[in-house]
Structures are given as structure tokens and as C-alpha cells.
Enzyme design. Sequence first.
Site, short mmCIF file in Angstrom:
data_model
loop_
_atom_site.label_atom_id
_atom_site.label_comp_id
_atom_site.label_asym_id
_atom_site.label_seq_id
_atom_site.Cartn_x
_atom_site.Cartn_y
_atom_site.Cartn_z
CB ILE A 52 -1.04 -0.06 1.30
CG1 ILE A 52 -1.90 1.24 1.07
CG2 ILE A 52 -0.36 -0.05 2.63
CD1 ILE A 52 -2.87 1.19 2.21
CB SER A 53 1.38 3.85 -2.37
OG SER A 53 1.50 3.18 -3.61
#
Length: 207
Positions: A52-53
Amino acid sequence: MQFLFSLRSRGVTNKRVLNAMERVDRGKYIRGTFEDRAYEDTPLPIACGQTISQPSIVALMTEALDVQPRDKVLEIGTGSGYQAAILSQLARRVYTVDRYSRLVREARAVFEAENITNIIALIADGSRGLPEQAPFDRIILTAASEDPPSPLLEQLRVGGIMVLPVGQSDTVQTLVKVVKTEDGLDYHELRSVRFVPLLEGLGKENA
């Protein structure tokens, strides 16, 4: 959320983007070992070897995409579903695809729990896009490609915008904004980033 205070200092100024980031709870999209770090401005591992960025990168990419209220958006790389949830606050409809069925199922469950009704999450080969729903006003990739994939450029309407990381998977990549005009494609380099690579085909469930 800790990271919200740092977004402006990192150059995010669009009020609609900042409001969307504030409305979407990142903690809903992270499970397991790293749940307690959900509100840090850092990328985190998720299932199927993906990530997840970090929120500041999500915000910068979203701002560059310049999503309008009537836009139809295609996201390549559903992952946790967090980026799609942000986009859902800004667009009319969001199509998001991922090669891993587990990620799509888990993201759908969060969208339903959060009563987000304008996202359609599909298991598909993102490198091919979603031709049956084209053209799209905006396309965003959350995986790096050596070049903007031609099938996706074809599915972007004239006047549309694509944002993606470009570069080799094992080197620093460049975040690029592509604007499709009547005369061709305009490219704008935004900043250095690092994303997982864009892979063709459907993924084997490995987690």
C-alpha cells in the site's frame, strides 16, 4: 491522522484531494502485522507480495490526475483498495483492476463495509486495461511500467490524463503525467518514486 499534516508540506495543495484524503480512513485498508502503522506516511506490505503506497505519494498522484466530478477513472492495481477509495470521493465512477483475486475480494469487502458504491473492482490483467469500458477520462497505474502501455493510452480519451510510474523495476522510477491531446501525447515528469512492477497476466495466489 498523522500524515495529513505533512501533505501540504510535501506540495499537495488541492483542497478536493486533501478533503478526500481526510475522509478515507487508511486503517480500514491494512490488516495484520502492520495495522498499528496505518497512519504513518510510509508504504506498507499487504497480501500477495504487494504494497500500500505511502499517503503522500497517493495524494501527489491523485492531485496530478486532476479528477473531475463527472470523470470515469480506471485504476490499474487495486492492491488494498485505498487509492480507489480516494478516487471514489472525486470521480463519478472508478473501475479498478488487479491480477490477484484475493486483493480484489478483500478490497470489495472494505468498499461494501464503507458504503462506497461507485467503485467497480474486477480481476483482470491490468496491462490490457478494460477496453469494454473505454474510453476513460483518467487512468492511474500503481505499478511501474517501462513505458506507458499502448493499450491503456488507446483507452484514454482525448483530453484525458494518465499518471503512472515509469522505469525498470529494480531502479528508481519516475512518476509521469501523460496528457492525451488532438496532436499526440504530452509527457511531464513529476518526481522519483518506487513501485512494484506491472506484470502481465493473472497472478497466482501466493498468500
